[in-house]
Scaffold this motif. Structure first.
Motif, mmCIF file in Angstrom:
data_model
loop_
_atom_site.group_PDB
_atom_site.id
_atom_site.type_symbol
_atom_site.label_atom_id
_atom_site.label_comp_id
_atom_site.label_asym_id
_atom_site.label_seq_id
_atom_site.Cartn_x
_atom_site.Cartn_y
_atom_site.Cartn_z
ATOM 1 N N ASN A 1 0.818 -1.211 0.000
ATOM 2 C CA ASN A 1 0.000 0.000 0.000
ATOM 3 C C ASN A 1 0.853 1.263 0.000
ATOM 4 O O ASN A 1 0.456 2.288 0.552
ATOM 5 C CB ASN A 1 -0.952 0.014 1.196
ATOM 6 N N LEU A 2 2.028 1.193 -0.627
ATOM 7 C CA LEU A 2 2.868 2.381 -0.761
ATOM 8 C C LEU A 2 2.229 3.326 -1.771
ATOM 9 O O LEU A 2 1.770 2.903 -2.834
ATOM 10 C CB LEU A 2 4.264 1.988 -1.221
ATOM 11 N N GLN A 3 2.151 4.590 -1.434
ATOM 12 C CA GLN A 3 1.489 5.562 -2.302
ATOM 13 C C GLN A 3 2.227 5.679 -3.643
ATOM 14 O O GLN A 3 3.459 5.735 -3.683
ATOM 15 C CB GLN A 3 1.423 6.933 -1.620
ATOM 16 N N ASP A 4 1.468 5.708 -4.705
ATOM 17 C CA ASP A 4 2.047 5.777 -6.045
ATOM 18 C C ASP A 4 2.290 7.239 -6.409
ATOM 19 O O ASP A 4 1.567 7.830 -7.216
ATOM 20 C CB ASP A 4 1.121 5.089 -7.048
ATOM 21 N N SER B 1 3.952 3.342 10.296
ATOM 22 C CA SER B 1 3.273 2.144 10.798
ATOM 23 C C SER B 1 2.119 1.701 9.903
ATOM 24 O O SER B 1 1.644 0.570 10.033
ATOM 25 C CB SER B 1 2.748 2.408 12.216
ATOM 26 N N CYS B 2 1.679 2.575 8.996
ATOM 27 C CA CYS B 2 0.554 2.216 8.128
ATOM 28 C C CYS B 2 0.968 1.305 6.976
ATOM 29 O O CYS B 2 0.102 0.770 6.270
ATOM 30 C CB CYS B 2 -0.107 3.481 7.569
ATOM 31 N N LEU B 3 2.262 1.111 6.758
ATOM 32 C CA LEU B 3 2.699 0.265 5.649
ATOM 33 C C LEU B 3 2.312 -1.186 5.905
ATOM 34 O O LEU B 3 2.454 -1.704 7.012
ATOM 35 C CB LEU B 3 4.216 0.363 5.469
ATOM 36 N N ARG B 4 1.813 -1.834 4.873
ATOM 37 C CA ARG B 4 1.469 -3.243 4.927
ATOM 38 C C ARG B 4 2.304 -3.985 3.896
ATOM 39 O O ARG B 4 2.520 -3.484 2.802
ATOM 40 C CB ARG B 4 -0.031 -3.457 4.668
ATOM 41 N N PHE B 5 2.743 -5.193 4.247
ATOM 42 C CA PHE B 5 3.660 -5.933 3.391
ATOM 43 C C PHE B 5 3.054 -7.272 2.993
ATOM 44 O O PHE B 5 2.318 -7.896 3.770
ATOM 45 C CB PHE B 5 4.992 -6.165 4.108
ATOM 46 N N VAL B 6 3.353 -7.689 1.776
ATOM 47 C CA VAL B 6 2.980 -9.003 1.285
ATOM 48 C C VAL B 6 4.240 -9.739 0.860
ATOM 49 O O VAL B 6 5.251 -9.130 0.516
ATOM 50 C CB VAL B 6 1.990 -8.913 0.096
ATOM 51 N N GLN B 7 4.143 -11.045 0.883
ATOM 52 C CA GLN B 7 5.311 -11.854 0.551
ATOM 53 C C GLN B 7 5.400 -12.076 -0.954
ATOM 54 O O GLN B 7 4.399 -12.308 -1.622
ATOM 55 C CB GLN B 7 5.230 -13.204 1.270
ATOM 56 N N GLN C 1 -1.040 4.630 0.912
ATOM 57 C CA GLN C 1 -2.274 4.936 0.195
ATOM 58 C C GLN C 1 -3.418 5.069 1.199
ATOM 59 O O GLN C 1 -3.471 4.331 2.185
ATOM 60 C CB GLN C 1 -2.595 3.835 -0.811
ATOM 61 N N PRO C 2 -4.343 5.984 0.957
ATOM 62 C CA PRO C 2 -5.498 6.083 1.858
ATOM 63 C C PRO C 2 -6.408 4.888 1.698
ATOM 64 O O PRO C 2 -6.525 4.307 0.615
ATOM 65 C CB PRO C 2 -6.189 7.377 1.404
ATOM 66 N N GLY C 3 -7.044 4.508 2.786
ATOM 67 C CA GLY C 3 -7.969 3.386 2.732
ATOM 68 C C GLY C 3 -7.270 2.078 3.020
ATOM 69 O O GLY C 3 -6.124 2.022 3.454
ATOM 70 N N PRO C 4 -7.980 0.952 2.769
ATOM 71 C CA PRO C 4 -7.411 -0.365 3.055
ATOM 72 C C PRO C 4 -6.227 -0.653 2.161
ATOM 73 O O PRO C 4 -6.122 -0.104 1.063
ATOM 74 C CB PRO C 4 -8.581 -1.322 2.775
ATOM 75 N N PRO C 5 -5.289 -1.504 2.597
ATOM 76 C CA PRO C 5 -4.111 -1.826 1.777
ATOM 77 C C PRO C 5 -4.506 -2.541 0.505
ATOM 78 O O PRO C 5 -5.440 -3.340 0.481
ATOM 79 C CB PRO C 5 -3.283 -2.733 2.694
ATOM 80 N N THR C 6 -3.832 -2.218 -0.559
ATOM 81 C CA THR C 6 -4.085 -2.843 -1.852
ATOM 82 C C THR C 6 -3.035 -3.896 -2.124
ATOM 83 O O THR C 6 -1.912 -3.833 -1.648
ATOM 84 C CB THR C 6 -4.042 -1.795 -2.974
#
Length: 237
Positions: free
Chosen positions: A64-67, A119-125, A160-165
């Motif tokens: 969900n890093l802002q583009d 802290s808002c950053l979300r990570f995927v593998q 990014q605003p809102g839920p993580p993409t």
């Protein structure tokens, strides 16, 4: 009588803190490059490392890093450089040389004083091959404009605003790693509902049985055979 040391004056004592503050501000807030820190053969360096690594080695990328047009490529390189630094601490001697070569290509991001990750950053593998491909793509996008833009406003990574993409469906090796919010609640839910269902079923059966049972003093009509009922139905028609 107080004698000042040669070359020192009250004005100097006042100006020195200001000079130190201005120097510190330039060292922490400036993020601009007068000469391109990206070499012309970065793609070959990254490909060489990729050929020695396990293609499905697990790493993580921000989902969900802002583009941001100005900062997006730089932010992704910041995260990639952190992963390369981690790999250098666990790699063998030969692999460390390849990792060091890639780190040299992207270590210019450490010249800017980036803030701690939000802290808002979300990570995927994902896998290491995807991370290296993305790193090469970000360097290629950043190379023609890195000396023409000031990245001082990019020192704080934005979400990014809102839920993580999630990454696009075609992203190789990327998958979500969700964590159930209330797994214990899901386990306890059937055991909590089952007694209620049994009690409701028993109550319904008891009400039906009570309706069929005659009260005290009630006359029970004699049971009639099917032969007695047949003329009655004929008459009713």
């Amino acid at each position: 009588m107080r004698v000042l040391a040669p070359g020192w004056s009250p004005i100097t004592s006042l100006l020195l803190p200001l000079l130190l503050l201005s120097w510190g501000a330039r060292g922490t807030l400036a993020c601009a490059f007068s000469h391109s820190p990206i070499s012309s053969n970065f793609a070959a360096t990254i490909r060489q490392l990729s050929s020695y690594l396990l293609q499905d080695y697990p790493v993580t990328v921000a989902s969900n890093l802002q583009d941001d047009k100005l900062c997006g490529a730089l932010w992704r390189l910041v995260l990639a450089q952190r992963w390369v630094g981690r790999l250098k601490t666990v790699a063998g001697s030969q692999m460390q040389l390849l990792l060091e070569a890639v780190d040299t290509e992207i270590s210019f991001v450490t010249d800017c004083a980036f803030q701690p990750l939000p802290s808002c950053l979300r990570f995927v593998q994902t896998n290491i091959s995807h991370l290296l491909q993305d790193t090469s793509a970000q360097l290629a996008a950043l190379k023609p404009r890195i000396t023409h833009q000031n990245f001082s406003r990019c020192l704080e990574l934005q979400c990014q605003p809102g839920p993580p993409t999630l990454p696009p469906a075609g992203t190789p090796g990327a998958r979500e790693a969700p964590v159930p919010q209330h797994p214990l609640l899901l386990l306890l839910l059937p055991s909590a509902i089952l007694p209620l269902l049994l009690a409701a079923a028993w109550g319904l059966r008891w009400r039906r049985a009570r309706r069929r049972t005659p009260g005290p003093g009630a006359q029970v009509p004699p049971a009639s055979s099917s032969q007695d009922q047949l003329p009655l139905r004929l008459v009713e028609r």
